[in-house]
Structures are given as structure tokens and as C-alpha cells.
Design a protein around this motif. Structure first.
Motif, mmCIF file in Angstrom:
data_model
loop_
_atom_site.group_PDB
_atom_site.id
_atom_site.type_symbol
_atom_site.label_atom_id
_atom_site.label_comp_id
_atom_site.label_asym_id
_atom_site.label_seq_id
_atom_site.Cartn_x
_atom_site.Cartn_y
_atom_site.Cartn_z
ATOM 1 N N VAL A 137 -4.506 10.384 6.935
ATOM 2 C CA VAL A 137 -3.174 10.978 6.782
ATOM 3 C C VAL A 137 -2.733 11.667 8.067
ATOM 4 O O VAL A 137 -1.609 11.477 8.546
ATOM 5 C CB VAL A 137 -3.168 11.975 5.600
ATOM 6 N N SER A 195 0.238 10.891 10.701
ATOM 7 C CA SER A 195 1.198 11.921 11.098
ATOM 8 C C SER A 195 1.307 12.000 12.614
ATOM 9 O O SER A 195 2.403 12.127 13.171
ATOM 10 C CB SER A 195 0.770 13.281 10.544
ATOM 11 N N THR A 205 3.371 11.370 3.343
ATOM 12 C CA THR A 205 3.792 10.188 4.094
ATOM 13 C C THR A 205 5.310 10.102 4.173
ATOM 14 O O THR A 205 5.890 9.825 5.236
ATOM 15 C CB THR A 205 3.232 8.914 3.441
#
Length: 289
Positions: free
Chosen positions: A156, A160, A27
Motif C-alpha cells: 500500500v 502511495s 487506494t
């Protein structure tokens, strides 16, 4: 129901912590990448601003502009190159740490052996729990664990994608503006120098102009006093093949006047991308000799 931190629970607690650290790394890498793209675009835009006539004039005559230009160059030469190295490094480390956490979660027996080997855990045998029972519980939890890990990875990578999309919204416009302005200015300066020395205009060979290679434009000097830039592919709403031109000519019989004419594409969608292109020359519109 079993209570307390037995071997499997302890290992999976470690695995969860490791996985969380990996997610933090990924992150943070994505956030840094987003900020890096914004910073690079801001620097490119600022340098493009100071590459034209008004920008150079301001940098020469105003202390605030000189200081700002110094900061832009400092960012471009020091901080941004470091970010280019750190962002992929953080991403790789984060993915590696996440992989370790996932592996230990799925295979707590192997994970416990790793932790014991590094002396992070000390194994205390439990006579009430056999190895076969632990393996049976592992198989039961594999499905739910895979679903959890899958959802986590999707989250995740979705984050992104969002960060990357936001970063790409600004596109390469500042870089393209800076590139086309710099190349046009270079051609004009070479013709100006040749005119000062020879009282005439010259071809690209005579003035020593060699077009720069570009991923975005085709730069070309045609004949004497003619230069153009053609975009190789669509630039936002500006179609491929659009032309930015510089024309230089001499007027006058006894006293030569050097005149410069700069034009953007007639398509307003292209012209709005380079609003200062017609101010790109670093000299007065008319010079005499």
C-alpha cells in the motif's frame, strides 16, 4: 481438519473484508490525490496562460477562451478546494478501517466480542473447542499473519509513493510561472497608471507598489522603473539567484514615450521555464503622452 465457519474463521472473514474496504479507501484517496495534483497544475498553467497579454486578449475576444477561463476559475474555486478536504479525510478513514481489520485479525476473540456487541454475530457455543485451543491457534498464526499484514502495508505504501512521485513530476512550475507573471504585470500596470497621471515614472512608494510575499521568489523594485524577481532556490535546472527583470524608461523631449524592456535570465535553462515572460506586459511596448 476443522471445516465450516467457526468463531475464529468467521471473525477473520469479517476482518479480511474490513481490511479490504480500508485498502480500497486508501487506494482511492491516493488516486484522488494524484488526480487533484494534476488538476491543480493544469489549472495553474491555464490561469498563467490567461494572465499574460495574449491570454487576456483571447479571453476578451473569443467565446471559447472566455468559456475555458470560466471553467478554470470554477475548478479552482469549487472542485479543487473540496478535493483538498476529501483526500486527507478518505486517507484517514481508510487507515482507521485498516487498523480495525488488522486488530480483529490478530485478536479474533476480542473481535468476536465487538461483533457480538454490535449484534453482527450471534455466538453459538461449541463444546468440542475450548478457549485455550483457540488461543493456542492464535499464537501459532501470529507470525504468518504479521508477515501477511506487513507485506500488505508495504504494498500500500509503495503504491502511495508511486502515486506521489508521479504527481510531483510536474512540480510547482505552473504555479511559479503564474506568480512571477502576475507580479510583473502588477508592477507594469501601476507604472502605466502613474505615467498616465503624471507623465513620469515613479518609485515603488510613489506608484503604491508593495512586493508580494512568495515562497519561491524575492520581488523587488529598485529605484525608478526597475523591477526584478529572484528565485530563492533551484527551480528544476535553473540555479538559485537567477533574475527576471522589467525596466521602464521615458524617451523623447517634447513627447514622452514610455518604453518597457522585459528580460528573462541569460541562462537558457531558466528562460525555457518562462517562455512567455517577455509577453507579460498588458500594454503596448511603447506608449506616448
Amino acid at each position: 481438519m476443522e471445516r465450516g465457519f467457526k468463531e475464529v474463521r468467521t471473525v477473520r472473514a469479517f476482518a479480511g473484508a474490513i481490511l479490504f474496504v480500508g485498502i480500497l479507501f486508501v487506494t482511492f484517496a491516493k488516486i484522488m490525490g494524484f488526480m487533484q495534483d494534476l488538476g491543480q497544475n493544469a489549472v495553474n498553467l491555464g490561469l498563467a496562460r490567461y494572465s499574460n497579454f495574449t491570454g487576456r486578449f483571447a479571453a476578451r475576444n473569443f467565446a471559447e477562451d472566455r468559456q475555458l477561463l470560466h471553467f478554470l476559475n470554477l475548478l479552482n474555486e469549487t472542485l479543487l478546494p473540496v478535493a483538498h478536504v476529501l483526500v486527507p479525510l478518505l486517507l484517514i478513514v481508510g487507515l482507521l478501517v485498516m487498523g480495525i481489520g488488522i486488530f480483529m485479525w490478530l485478536y479474533p476473540q476480542t473481535g468476536s466480542q465487538i461483533l457480538i456487541a454490535f449484534k453482527w454475530l450471534k455466538l453459538v457455543p461449541d463444546p468440542d473447542v475450548t478457549e485455550s485451543e483457540v488461543l493456542a491457534k492464535d499464537k501459532t498464526n501470529v507470525k504468518s499473519t504479521l508477515i501477511f499484514i506487513g507485506c500488505l502495508l508495504i504494498a500500500v505504501f509503495f503504491a502511495s509513493f508511486v502515486f506521489r512521485s508521479c504527481a510531483n513530476d510536474t512540480g510547482d512550475t505552473p504555479k511559479k510561472v503564474e506568480e512571477i507573471s502576475r507580479e510583473a504585470s502588477h508592477y507594469i500596470e501601476l507604472q502605466k497608471k502613474y505615467f498616465t497621471q503624471n507623465n513620469a515614472l515613479g518609485s515603488s512608494q510613489m506608484i503604491g507598489y508593495v512586493p508580494s510575499s512568495s515562497d519561491y521568489f524575492e520581488f523587488k523594485s529598485q529605484g525608478i522603473g526597475f523591477w526584478r524577481a529572484v528565485n530563492k532556490e533551484k527551480w528544476e535546472e535553473c540555479p538559485a539567484g537567477s533574475k527576471w527583470r522589467v525596466q521602464m524608461k521615458l524617451e523623447g523631449l517634447f513627447e514622452k514615450n514610455l518604453k518597457i524592456f522585459i528580460s528573462s535570465p541569460s541562462d537558457s535553462l531558466c528562460a525555457k521555464l518562462t517562455p512567455d515572460f517577455r509577453k507579460v506586459k498588458h500594454l503596448r511596448k511603447e506608449e506616448k503622452k
